[in-house]
Design a protein around this motif. Sequence first.
Motif, PDB file in Angstrom:
ATOM      1  N   LEU A  55      56.231 100.453  18.656  1.00  0.00           N
ATOM      2  CA  LEU A  55      56.603 100.158  17.276  1.00  0.00           C
ATOM      3  C   LEU A  55      57.011  98.693  17.128  1.00  0.00           C
ATOM      4  N   ALA A  56      57.668  98.147  18.151  1.00  0.00           N
ATOM      5  CA  ALA A  56      58.025  96.730  18.113  1.00  0.00           C
ATOM      6  C   ALA A  56      56.768  95.865  18.054  1.00  0.00           C
ATOM      7  N   LEU A  57      55.733  96.254  18.781  1.00  0.00           N
ATOM      8  CA  LEU A  57      54.478  95.510  18.753  1.00  0.00           C
ATOM      9  C   LEU A  57      53.850  95.551  17.367  1.00  0.00           C
ATOM     10  N   VAL A  58      53.842  96.719  16.741  1.00  0.00           N
ATOM     11  CA  VAL A  58      53.293  96.835  15.386  1.00  0.00           C
ATOM     12  C   VAL A  58      54.078  95.954  14.418  1.00  0.00           C
ATOM     13  N   GLU A  59      55.401  95.927  14.579  1.00  0.00           N
ATOM     14  CA  GLU A  59      56.205  95.053  13.727  1.00  0.00           C
ATOM     15  C   GLU A  59      55.857  93.589  13.937  1.00  0.00           C
ATOM     16  N   GLU A  60      55.665  93.188  15.201  1.00  0.00           N
ATOM     17  CA  GLU A  60      55.337  91.795  15.499  1.00  0.00           C
ATOM     18  C   GLU A  60      54.012  91.390  14.867  1.00  0.00           C
ATOM     19  N   ALA A  61      53.021  92.264  14.983  1.00  0.00           N
ATOM     20  CA  ALA A  61      51.714  91.957  14.402  1.00  0.00           C
ATOM     21  C   ALA A  61      51.759  92.023  12.885  1.00  0.00           C
ATOM     22  N   GLY A  62      52.555  92.968  12.347  1.00  0.00           N
ATOM     23  CA  GLY A  62      52.712  93.116  10.910  1.00  0.00           C
ATOM     24  C   GLY A  62      51.675  94.054  10.319  1.00  0.00           C
ATOM     25  N   PRO A  63      52.122  95.169   9.711  1.00  0.00           N
ATOM     26  CA  PRO A  63      51.167  96.119   9.127  1.00  0.00           C
ATOM     27  C   PRO A  63      50.212  95.495   8.124  1.00  0.00           C
ATOM     28  N   ALA A  64      50.657  94.499   7.348  1.00  0.00           N
ATOM     29  CA  ALA A  64      49.760  93.866   6.381  1.00  0.00           C
ATOM     30  C   ALA A  64      48.634  93.127   7.088  1.00  0.00           C
ATOM     31  N   ALA A  65      48.977  92.365   8.139  1.00  0.00           N
ATOM     32  CA  ALA A  65      47.947  91.648   8.897  1.00  0.00           C
ATOM     33  C   ALA A  65      47.040  92.615   9.639  1.00  0.00           C
ATOM     34  N   ILE A  66      47.634  93.670  10.198  1.00  0.00           N
ATOM     35  CA  ILE A  66      46.830  94.687  10.879  1.00  0.00           C
ATOM     36  C   ILE A  66      45.864  95.331   9.887  1.00  0.00           C
ATOM     37  N   GLY A  67      46.373  95.672   8.701  1.00  0.00           N
ATOM     38  CA  GLY A  67      45.531  96.298   7.695  1.00  0.00           C
ATOM     39  C   GLY A  67      44.367  95.414   7.281  1.00  0.00           C
ATOM     40  N   ALA A  68      44.617  94.116   7.102  1.00  0.00           N
ATOM     41  CA  ALA A  68      43.546  93.195   6.728  1.00  0.00           C
ATOM     42  C   ALA A  68      42.490  93.131   7.826  1.00  0.00           C
ATOM     43  N   HIS A  69      42.940  93.084   9.070  1.00  0.00           N
ATOM     44  CA  HIS A  69      42.021  93.062  10.217  1.00  0.00           C
ATOM     45  C   HIS A  69      41.203  94.344  10.284  1.00  0.00           C
ATOM     46  N   ASP A  70      41.878  95.481  10.176  1.00  0.00           N
ATOM     47  CA  ASP A  70      41.195  96.774  10.292  1.00  0.00           C
ATOM     48  C   ASP A  70      40.178  96.964   9.170  1.00  0.00           C
TER      49      ASP A  70
ATOM     50  N   SER B 160      63.074 100.736  14.127  1.00  0.00           N
ATOM     51  CA  SER B 160      61.798 100.044  14.006  1.00  0.00           C
ATOM     52  C   SER B 160      60.881 100.777  13.038  1.00  0.00           C
ATOM     53  N   TYR B 161      60.816 102.094  13.177  1.00  0.00           N
ATOM     54  CA  TYR B 161      59.992 102.875  12.258  1.00  0.00           C
ATOM     55  C   TYR B 161      60.515 102.743  10.830  1.00  0.00           C
ATOM     56  N   ALA B 162      61.818 102.757  10.652  1.00  0.00           N
ATOM     57  CA  ALA B 162      62.403 102.633   9.316  1.00  0.00           C
ATOM     58  C   ALA B 162      61.975 101.330   8.655  1.00  0.00           C
ATOM     59  N   ARG B 163      61.931 100.247   9.420  1.00  0.00           N
ATOM     60  CA  ARG B 163      61.497  98.966   8.851  1.00  0.00           C
ATOM     61  C   ARG B 163      60.023  99.034   8.444  1.00  0.00           C
ATOM     62  N   ILE B 164      59.197  99.653   9.273  1.00  0.00           N
ATOM     63  CA  ILE B 164      57.780  99.799   8.931  1.00  0.00           C
ATOM     64  C   ILE B 164      57.627 100.650   7.670  1.00  0.00           C
ATOM     65  N   ALA B 165      58.455 101.689   7.551  1.00  0.00           N
ATOM     66  CA  ALA B 165      58.381 102.605   6.407  1.00  0.00           C
ATOM     67  C   ALA B 165      59.066 102.050   5.168  1.00  0.00           C
ATOM     68  N   GLY B 166      59.878 101.031   5.319  1.00  0.00           N
ATOM     69  CA  GLY B 166      60.557 100.433   4.183  1.00  0.00           C
ATOM     70  C   GLY B 166      61.747 101.216   3.682  1.00  0.00           C
ATOM     71  N   VAL B 167      62.421 101.942   4.581  1.00  0.00           N
ATOM     72  CA  VAL B 167      63.604 102.716   4.203  1.00  0.00           C
ATOM     73  C   VAL B 167      64.726 102.426   5.194  1.00  0.00           C
ATOM     74  N   PRO B 168      65.983 102.722   4.843  1.00  0.00           N
ATOM     75  CA  PRO B 168      67.078 102.550   5.797  1.00  0.00           C
ATOM     76  C   PRO B 168      66.946 103.547   6.954  1.00  0.00           C
ATOM     77  N   PRO B 169      67.414 103.191   8.146  1.00  0.00           N
ATOM     78  CA  PRO B 169      67.358 104.123   9.275  1.00  0.00           C
ATOM     79  C   PRO B 169      68.046 105.451   8.994  1.00  0.00           C
ATOM     80  N   GLY B 170      69.042 105.435   8.119  1.00  0.00           N
ATOM     81  CA  GLY B 170      69.760 106.660   7.794  1.00  0.00           C
ATOM     82  C   GLY B 170      68.931 107.679   7.056  1.00  0.00           C
ATOM     83  N   ARG B 171      67.731 107.291   6.619  1.00  0.00           N
ATOM     84  CA  ARG B 171      66.830 108.227   5.945  1.00  0.00           C
ATOM     85  C   ARG B 171      65.738 108.749   6.879  1.00  0.00           C
ATOM     86  N   VAL B 172      65.813 108.399   8.167  1.00  0.00           N
ATOM     87  CA  VAL B 172      64.750 108.755   9.118  1.00  0.00           C
ATOM     88  C   VAL B 172      65.264 109.760  10.134  1.00  0.00           C
TER      89      VAL B 172
END
Length: 353
Positions: A258-273, A59-71
Amino acid sequence: MLSVTEAEFDCPTAYLNTATHGLLPARAARVLTQAVTEMSSGRMDMNRWFQRIEAARSSYARIAGVPPGRVATGTSVAVHVGLVAGSLPAGATVLVAENDFASVVNPFVTRGGLRLRTVPLERLAESVDADTDLVAVSAVQSLDGRIADLDGLAAAACTHGCRTLVDATQSAGWLPLDHGRFDYTVCGTYKWLLCPRGVSFLTVPEDGGGLRALHAGWASGEEPWESTYGPVREPARSARRFDEPAPFLPYLAAAESLALVEEAGPAAIGAHDRALADRFRSGLTSLGLSFVPAEGAIVSLPGIGETGAKLAARAGAEVSVRAGNLRAAFHLYNTADEVDRLLDALSALPSDG
């Protein structure tokens, strides 16, 4: 408040202090309660728990935009930065920003045998030169919310052939960032990613970025359950070779947060914040109160820390004080009404004019 979070948070105060610690979602609290019950009654399902640790990594890897093998997993930013510091050759030059968070800077000091250069944040990219081996900086400054020029830093590092380390602790979750652009990124997830303390991630290049697995144990073996005694025969071929053994309880909750953050979406969260922070900055201008120029989710008011915090507390708002500054942080569970409550409280302060 973003609609996806309405059933997850029920805080009685206007909690505007995510820059210190985020709120734990209800789903994460439920998982923790269940796990504690299982631990106390001898019903631990460790295989399932290890699977949830891997779910948190992915989940963190998806938020970070990298493969899990790099985390790689860990427990704190300081430990991750210490791993990078411990892997540098003697005499290496490390460039950092003035007043950056201690966990980003101090491991290079305590390592010894390194040359540390410190410059103002605004001059970081232009200060990279041929003698620089590593640049380390927080994407967003904990003290006052200023955002580093990461594009300029990446370009300067490419020009001069140095490595980069970016701390995403105050940005991951609301400021979309391609972690793959940098050699190493670190992130303590107990702030904007809504996890408990004790969950931290390190991203590394596919080849490991020259790091040494200084704290490798059985969990960092390619086959962990065959690596429990004696020397590990084969280190993990992924970033897992840099893992600290993950503590179960924080990581079980982290998988849910982390699943919740993915559901909300960092871009949408960022716009809200950012919208809430902009509302606050606009209100401060109307009140004649000054703040540190920044464009993110953290707003810092110089010189009114203790007085402002007391006024906020009386109004049922939670903020923080850092180096004499009042610091307010706005996140996905906050509302415009909470911003206005804090502004009403601060209207009792004398204006700067």
